[in-house]
Motif scaffolding. Structure first.
Motif, short mmCIF file in Angstrom:
data_model
loop_
_atom_site.label_atom_id
_atom_site.label_comp_id
_atom_site.label_asym_id
_atom_site.label_seq_id
_atom_site.Cartn_x
_atom_site.Cartn_y
_atom_site.Cartn_z
N UNK A 1 -12.22 -56.71 115.57
CA UNK A 1 -11.79 -57.07 116.93
C UNK A 1 -11.61 -58.57 117.06
N UNK A 2 -12.48 -59.35 116.41
CA UNK A 2 -12.35 -60.80 116.44
C UNK A 2 -11.06 -61.29 115.82
N UNK A 3 -10.68 -60.70 114.70
CA UNK A 3 -9.44 -61.10 114.04
C UNK A 3 -8.21 -60.63 114.81
N UNK A 4 -8.29 -59.46 115.47
CA UNK A 4 -7.15 -58.96 116.23
C UNK A 4 -6.80 -59.91 117.37
N UNK A 5 -7.76 -60.60 117.91
CA UNK A 5 -7.50 -61.56 118.99
C UNK A 5 -6.49 -62.61 118.56
N UNK A 6 -6.51 -63.00 117.29
CA UNK A 6 -5.63 -64.07 116.81
C UNK A 6 -4.19 -63.62 116.61
N UNK A 7 -3.92 -62.31 116.58
CA UNK A 7 -2.57 -61.77 116.46
C UNK A 7 -1.85 -62.34 115.23
N UNK A 8 -2.47 -62.16 114.06
CA UNK A 8 -1.96 -62.71 112.81
C UNK A 8 -1.25 -61.65 111.98
N UNK A 9 -0.41 -62.12 111.08
CA UNK A 9 0.26 -61.27 110.11
C UNK A 9 0.16 -61.96 108.76
#
Length: 98
Positions: free
Chosen positions: A44-52
């Motif tokens: 969930x923490x990484x999803x906040x950054x909206x990375x690819x």
């Protein structure tokens, strides 16, 4: 009333297809690791950054070198974002809902 529920069902189906397509793009070993030891807070923490991320393989002689580049996703509108996150998807699969 029927058109309203059918529109919602189409949206859910479209989200489900998009999530499954994204899930299948994840490396097999990574998918297995996520299934075995799912850390919801970390994901969930990484999803906040909206990375690819994009991984390229380059041959140097007989060795294959892999380079992974991580960047911010480029989204055109908020409708491009899915209603189902990876952490939601993993929770649903663990619970047998998906």
């Amino acid at each position: 009333m029927k058109s309203s529920s059918s529109k919602r069902k189409e949206k859910v189906d479209a989200d489900k297809v998009a999530v499954l397509n994204g899930w299948h793009r994840v490396d097999t070993r990574t998918r297995e690791a996520l299934r075995r030891s799912f850390l919801s807070e970390l994901v969930e923490g990484y999803e906040f950054y909206n990375l690819v991320s994009v991984t390229d393989t380059e041959m140097k002689g007989t060795q294959a070198l892999k380079m992974t580049r991580i960047r911010k996703k480029k989204t055109k509108t908020s409708s491009d974002l899915l209603n189902i996150t990876l952490s939601d998807f993993l929770k649903m699969t663990k619970e047998g809902i998906w």
